[in-house]
Design an enzyme around this catalytic site. Structure first.
Site, PDB file in Angstrom:
ATOM      1  CE  LYS A  54      15.914  96.691-103.032  1.00  0.00           C
ATOM      2  NZ  LYS A  54      14.755  95.891-102.695  1.00  0.00           N
ATOM      3  CD  GLN A  98      12.552  95.576 -99.683  1.00  0.00           C
ATOM      4  OE1 GLN A  98      13.031  96.318-100.534  1.00  0.00           O
ATOM      5  NE2 GLN A  98      12.985  94.344 -99.521  1.00  0.00           N
ATOM      6  CG  ASP A 121      11.415  93.966-107.211  1.00  0.00           C
ATOM      7  OD1 ASP A 121      12.649  93.988-107.195  1.00  0.00           O
ATOM      8  OD2 ASP A 121      10.701  94.229-106.224  1.00  0.00           O
TER       9      ASP A 121
END
Ligand code: NAP
Length: 285
Positions: A54, A98, A121
């Site tokens: 990422k 994460q 997200d």
């Protein structure tokens, strides 16, 4: 029939190029580059790889990326305090924590602490709710990536029978909402589904998001169907495979995504698109 392979890698590169061009345009207009904060807690090797990917993708498109790598002993209170700081920081557009988090941290509490307009997200219940009422703000990345792939290949969902196998909060459920918004007729399967073979067999579009290698058999696929395999499973020999029995399914399907190189690269592409969208929202503040 041999299916056309849906090339997620190529489509993701196209998406990233578009994002990079938008960042360059912002710079020309005197606007700042979008900024994504990625938070990793603990030392799970797979998570470390995802975070690195990422970060690299952010740098490629010209985003500012901030990495927070914390030990497994980092407490829930410390993590919530870090999120509060990032929420309050006007130079940060997106916050990604994460998953999975260590067991002493309540993931749902953490997800809900992120401001919905920084939740790139798309996991916050507010963002899922927005999708449910056809007014998406931050769209969950993997299901959004699937919709981008379908669009790129000219596959219209309207009126199609869509069967989604898996009902998780991050893939199956939001995928169902995306497909419904695109006016498909949706069936969502899970472990209590009585006849999976029948549900898959009548689908014009199948999305597999289970996490079990080859659990969707090629012979179940309706001839001419579109098969989207979200599953990522690591076999004992180290190779990656999806949830669909690929070689057999590709002899029946019209289109199919491979694993790797199908849906996987689209998740990061969607994340960067969301971060750009978040930056645009924050420009107005
Ligand atoms: P998850 O939370 O474990 O959910 C799995 C779902 O599959 C559950 O809803 C479960 O049903 C259902 N299921 C399990 N066995 C089944 C069976 N025999 N028949 C029918 N349904 C069954 O997994 P997830 O997070 O959604 O991830 C699914 C897969 O996608 C994993 O391989 C993951 O690695 C992959 N993934 C890929 C990406 C990407 O970027 N490509 C992103 C996210 C996830 P119940 O609800 O009844 O338990």
């Amino acid at each position: 029939m041999t299916a056309q392979i849906i090339d997620g890698k190529a489509v993701s590169v196209k998406c990233l190029d578009k994002v990079a061009a938008a960042v360059a345009e912002r710079t020309e207009q005197g606007l700042r580059a979008p900024a994504l904060a990625v938070v990793l807690v603990g030392d799970d090797p797979a998570s470390a790889v995802y975070v690195r990917n990422k970060k690299n993708a952010c740098e490629k498109v010209g985003f500012r990326s901030l990495a927070f790598e914390k030990p497994a002993s980092f407490s829930e209170a410390e993590l919530l305090a870090l999120i509060d700081e990032l929420n309050a920081d006007h130079s940060v557009d997106g916050i990604l924590v994460q998953l999975p988090l260590p067991p002493h941290i309540d993931s749902q509490k953490v997800i809900e602490r992120i401001l919905p307009d920084k939740d790139v997200d798309g996991f916050h219940p507010y963002n899922i709710g927005r999708l449910a009422v056809k007014m998406p703000l931050m769209r969950p990345c993997t299901p959004k990536g699937v919709m981008t792939l379908l669009k790129e290949y000219g596959i219209d969902v309207k009126g199609k029978n869509v069967t989604i196998v898996g009902q998780s909060n991050i893939v199956g459920r939001p995928q169902a909402l995306e497909m419904l918004m695109a006016r498909g007729t949706i069936t969502v399967c899970h472990t209590a589904t009585r006849d999976l073979v029948e549900e898959v067999g009548r689908a014009d579009i199948v999305v597999a998001a289970v996490g079990r290698p080859n659990c969707i058999r090629g012979e179940w696929i309706k001839p001419g169907a579109v098969v989207i395999d979200v599953g990522i499973n690591r076999l004992d020999n180290g190779k990656l495979c999806g949830d669909v029995e690929f070689d057999a399914a590709k002899e029946r399907a019209a289109y199919i995504t491979p694993v790797p190189g199908g849906v996987g690269p689209m998740t990061i592409a969607s994340l960067l698109e969301n971060t750009l969208e978040a930056a645009k929202l924050h420009d107005k503040e």
